[in-house]
Design an enzyme around this catalytic site. Sequence first.
Site, mmCIF file in Angstrom:
data_model
loop_
_atom_site.group_PDB
_atom_site.id
_atom_site.type_symbol
_atom_site.label_atom_id
_atom_site.label_comp_id
_atom_site.label_asym_id
_atom_site.label_seq_id
_atom_site.Cartn_x
_atom_site.Cartn_y
_atom_site.Cartn_z
ATOM 1 C CG ASN A 173 42.939 39.700 45.364
ATOM 2 O OD1 ASN A 173 42.043 40.496 45.109
ATOM 3 N ND2 ASN A 173 43.718 39.828 46.410
ATOM 4 C CD GLU A 219 41.855 36.245 49.968
ATOM 5 O OE1 GLU A 219 41.500 37.359 49.603
ATOM 6 O OE2 GLU A 219 41.049 35.345 50.325
ATOM 7 C CG HIS A 236 43.520 41.666 50.105
ATOM 8 N ND1 HIS A 236 42.610 41.903 49.104
ATOM 9 C CD2 HIS A 236 43.438 40.343 50.379
ATOM 10 C CE1 HIS A 236 42.002 40.770 48.786
ATOM 11 N NE2 HIS A 236 42.483 39.817 49.549
ATOM 12 N NE ARG A 279 38.989 38.725 52.477
ATOM 13 C CZ ARG A 279 38.555 39.270 51.351
ATOM 14 N NH1 ARG A 279 39.010 38.859 50.178
ATOM 15 N NH2 ARG A 279 37.691 40.249 51.367
ATOM 16 C CB ALA A 337 34.125 40.679 49.778
ATOM 17 C CG ASP A 372 46.136 45.361 47.827
ATOM 18 O OD1 ASP A 372 45.162 45.343 48.612
ATOM 19 O OD2 ASP A 372 46.077 44.910 46.659
ATOM 20 C CB CYS A 430 42.206 45.857 43.938
ATOM 21 S SG CYS A 430 42.132 46.380 45.634
ATOM 22 C CG ASN A 458 35.497 44.520 50.487
ATOM 23 O OD1 ASN A 458 35.064 45.661 50.611
ATOM 24 N ND2 ASN A 458 35.930 44.039 49.341
ATOM 25 C CB ALA A 511 33.670 49.073 49.682
ATOM 26 N N GLY A 539 27.687 41.867 47.984
ATOM 27 C CA GLY A 539 28.009 41.882 49.419
ATOM 28 C C GLY A 539 28.628 40.580 49.900
ATOM 29 C CG HIS A 592 32.727 35.872 45.622
ATOM 30 N ND1 HIS A 592 32.940 35.828 46.978
ATOM 31 C CD2 HIS A 592 33.242 37.061 45.228
ATOM 32 C CE1 HIS A 592 33.538 36.938 47.383
ATOM 33 N NE2 HIS A 592 33.734 37.705 46.330
HETATM 34 O O1 SUG Z 1 38.020 39.953 47.617
HETATM 35 N N1 SUG Z 1 35.611 42.209 46.518
HETATM 36 C C1 SUG Z 1 36.991 41.794 46.498
HETATM 37 C C2 SUG Z 1 37.894 43.005 46.403
HETATM 38 C C3 SUG Z 1 39.311 42.597 46.188
HETATM 39 C C4 SUG Z 1 40.246 43.742 46.243
HETATM 40 N N2 SUG Z 1 41.546 43.322 45.988
HETATM 41 C C5 SUG Z 1 42.670 43.791 46.616
HETATM 42 N N3 SUG Z 1 42.632 44.436 47.723
HETATM 43 N N4 SUG Z 1 43.806 43.458 46.079
HETATM 44 C C6 SUG Z 1 37.352 40.990 47.757
HETATM 45 O O2 SUG Z 1 36.995 41.416 48.855
HETATM 46 C C7 SUG Z 1 33.211 41.895 46.335
HETATM 47 C C8 SUG Z 1 32.242 41.013 45.595
HETATM 48 C C9 SUG Z 1 30.822 41.323 45.916
HETATM 49 O O3 SUG Z 1 30.522 41.577 47.067
HETATM 50 O O4 SUG Z 1 30.009 41.290 44.968
HETATM 51 C C10 SUG Z 1 34.621 41.350 46.326
HETATM 52 O O5 SUG Z 1 34.814 40.153 46.167
#
Ligand code: SUG
Length: 455
Positions: free
Chosen positions: A111, A175, A250, A214, A23, A252, A374, A26, A28, A21, A138
């Site tokens: 990225n 990114e 992002h 970002r 990011a 994309d 991604c 984001n 998801a 969790g 991270h």
């Molecule tokens: O940076 N998720 C990445 C997903 C990156 C997706 N890349 C593109 N859209 N090109 C991010 O948000 C989740 C890590 C965690 O929560 O454990 C993470 O970093």
Amino acid sequence: MDKTLEINFDGLVGPTHNYAGLAQGNLASKRHAGLISNPREAALQGLEKMKASVDAGFPQAVLPPQQRPDMGLLHCLGYRGAPEEVLPRVGSEAPELLYAACSAAAMWTANAATITPSRDTLDSRVHMTPANMQSALHRSIETAQTARTLRAIFSDERHFAHHPALPATPWFSDEGAANHTRLCAQHGGPGVHLFVHGDSAPDTLAAPKHHRPRQTLRACRALARQHGLSDQQTVFAQQHPEAIDAGVFHNDVICVGNGPVLLYHERAFFDERAVLEALRDRLAVRADGQPLIPVRVPEEAVTLEAAVASYLFNSQLLSREDGSMTLVVPGECESDESVWMTIQNLLLGGNNPISEVVVRDVKQSMRNGGGPACLRLRVVLNEAERQAMSARVMLDDALYQDLTTWVERHYRDRLTLEDLADPQLAHESLAALDELTALLKLGSIYPFQLERGAG
Ligand code: SUG
């Protein structure tokens, strides 16, 4: 005849893949924080996706994962000592730091860097800049290894130019290719570069309210300057702030381009009309008069929320030799009726080169907000540049077999926070990476290998 190809370099998921969790922006990643992960399944899903591309005739390569846990990060944060001492201590005192040090987020190679093909550069070399990923701890730890890995594979300076990452400060938040799209008539022809940023001019009311952008305009402009791209070759576009607030961290996540096709949601850009106009103008001048083929998905067909939940736009759009295109979508697109209908009617049935849709299961990655697009870094190379690549990274049947066996031998199928604090996992991961660099003929690229060499 010189055959220029786009090669998709997918990130191989690392042995410490987990759900933390971490990011921001984001949805998801936030939703799945703390879930038990399955690195073995994640890596095998990624390899299956790559193999399916190879079988369909698309050039495919692999980028190795990074060294995790990142003991260098933990040492720098004051946790001195061997993994046996440090990892259990961090796990109980500051789990968020352990998660960060174990993150396998480098798997999302979109990225990793921004890359300009040699056809568009002044010195006819391929130009590369690793992303600084400064907006999250991270991910900020990826940059140095990304630079080393790219230099190891693209080592021939006659063909490849490596730039330093932009200064890792909010002004230059970068990114990588996730916010960069090259449009052209065909991969070997001249291209126009669309750079998308999330920040707005200070005097406008166009900033997102909930999530921090970002990618900045300053970063986009600096990348274009580094790579020697002129005004006629570039378009800078601001993301729609409502899209960022809806989870489009992002570009994309809401837009994908390939050749002359730009597939996007109507709320992708703050000023859609200006973006299309600029792209049309530049393509007319720079890309042999090639008309832009916009494929616009309106809100009434797919809501922004459904676009983010399904990752419809985080698809790969791949060119076939006859000029038609294949759209590679994540499995989640099948379960939303509005998305699936749009794929059938608007995309396959529309007046555009997309003639096939294939579905890939990358659920382990999707739970962290990483879809098919991604997971890949696009590198356009001519024949001589392909020959000049070092290392065994082009995926063929033999490499697929070797990598699958390697994953099955080394990866665990269940990871929790407790497992990440287990020094045994750290030792297993290094043993796996040591074997991997031999298998990929990469030489020593990881800190533990370089230290060993120096010692
Ligand atoms: O940076 N998720 C990445 C997903 C990156 C997706 N890349 C593109 N859209 N090109 C991010 O948000 C989740 C890590 C965690 O929560 O454990 C993470 O970093």
